[in-house]
Motif scaffolding. Structure first.
Motif, mmCIF file in Angstrom:
data_model
loop_
_atom_site.group_PDB
_atom_site.id
_atom_site.type_symbol
_atom_site.label_atom_id
_atom_site.label_comp_id
_atom_site.label_asym_id
_atom_site.label_seq_id
_atom_site.Cartn_x
_atom_site.Cartn_y
_atom_site.Cartn_z
ATOM 1 N N CYS A 33 0.848 -1.193 0.000
ATOM 2 C CA CYS A 33 0.000 0.000 0.000
ATOM 3 C C CYS A 33 0.887 1.248 0.000
ATOM 4 O O CYS A 33 1.854 1.340 0.760
ATOM 5 N N CYS A 36 0.263 2.875 3.877
ATOM 6 C CA CYS A 36 0.712 2.279 5.142
ATOM 7 C C CYS A 36 1.764 1.202 4.974
ATOM 8 O O CYS A 36 2.336 0.730 5.956
ATOM 9 N N ARG A 38 1.202 -1.866 3.859
ATOM 10 C CA ARG A 38 0.606 -3.195 3.962
ATOM 11 C C ARG A 38 0.599 -3.869 2.582
ATOM 12 O O ARG A 38 0.445 -3.204 1.551
ATOM 13 N N CYS A 50 -6.660 2.598 4.070
ATOM 14 C CA CYS A 50 -6.099 3.907 3.726
ATOM 15 C C CYS A 50 -7.020 4.660 2.764
ATOM 16 O O CYS A 50 -7.152 5.883 2.850
ATOM 17 N N ILE A 101 -2.497 11.021 3.947
ATOM 18 C CA ILE A 101 -1.899 10.157 2.933
ATOM 19 C C ILE A 101 -1.642 10.919 1.640
ATOM 20 O O ILE A 101 -0.633 10.694 0.963
#
Length: 258
Positions: A33, A36, A38, A50, A101
């Motif tokens: 991701c 984050c 992930r 997110c 983000i």
């Protein structure tokens, strides 16, 4: 001379090799991701957690400045700011508010050389363009001065514009707008100082004015803050005869909905 059939045969053989190379890269560097870190199924994506946190700019918003409203004032509504100070450009559209983000993505592209983020960011921008990209004759990035481009090695606005053009099958024209004045960094400057800093900083080369005249142009930058930079760039395009200029950015810095 190589025949069309021969070139097609080479492409057919290269296809599996490219897919195999991509698979190998994913095994060594698994897709994660962009927000984050992930694991995800796509290297140019954000996870569902997110994604839910991303402040996308959706309607209702000012039809001119693209700034979100706190309530729906009706179709075609224009903000008081746009009425009091009509911009040089015809409209502004941004994909998301510059926070969280979204800010991380901008900084990753701009300061950490994460050019791999540009394709995903460009896709969001096309969606936010509300049809302006599909209607455009050309996609033009806000240029950097040659000295700053040499120091930074790449122009983040050009990376975004290139993929906006590629994903939408529009013409990419980084040559029609030039930065002829070496300016100070805009970061940390107030609105008036920013405006003075970029005044007269852009121009359309004399030999390219005919190609700009009457055209619908999408002017691309990474972040809209006070609008000083894109205003100066749009003014140069308008003086060259551009028929319509849409400013398209990935992010918009706003204090809150209007």
């Amino acid at each position: 001379m190589e025949s069309d059939q021969g070139r097609a045969s080479i492409r057919d053989r290269a296809g599996p090799l490219r897919r195999l190379a991509a698979l190998a890269i994913n095994l060594v560097f698994p897709p994660v991701c962009c927000g984050c870190g992930r694991l995800t199924g796509d290297a140019r994506a954000v996870c569902s957690s997110c994604w839910a946190k991303i402040p996308l700019i959706e309607r209702p918003y000012c039809e001119v400045l693209g700034m979100p409203f706190t309530f729906d004032p009706g179709e075609g509504a224009v903000s008081p700011e746009a009425i009091a100070n009509p911009p040089v450009f015809d409209r502004l559209r941004s994909a998301a508010i510059h926070e969280g983000i979204v800010r991380d993505l901008v900084h990753g592209l701009k300061y950490r050389d994460r050019t791999d983020l540009a394709p995903m960011m460009a896709e969001w921008m096309i969606r936010a363009g509300d049809g302006a990209v599909a209607a455009a004759d050309m996609i033009v990035p806000v240029p950097l001065h040659a000295f700053r481009l040499w120091r930074r090695k790449f122009n983040q606005a050009a990376e975004l514009a290139r993929f906006v053009a590629k994903h939408s099958a529009r013409t990419y024209r980084p040559d029609v707008l030039r930065r002829t004045k070496r300016t100070s960094r805009q970061v940390g400057l107030g609105a008036r100082a920013r405006e003075a800093n970029v005044r007269g900083a852009f121009s359309v080369p004399e030999g390219l004015r005919r190609e700009v005249a009457g055209k619908r142009i999408v002017l691309v930058d990474d972040v809209y803050t006070t609008g000083a930079t894109v205003t100066a760039a749009a003014r140069a395009l308008k003086r060259a005869g551009a028929g319509d200029v849409t400013v398209l950015t990935f992010a918009m810095a706003v204090s809150g909905p209007i």
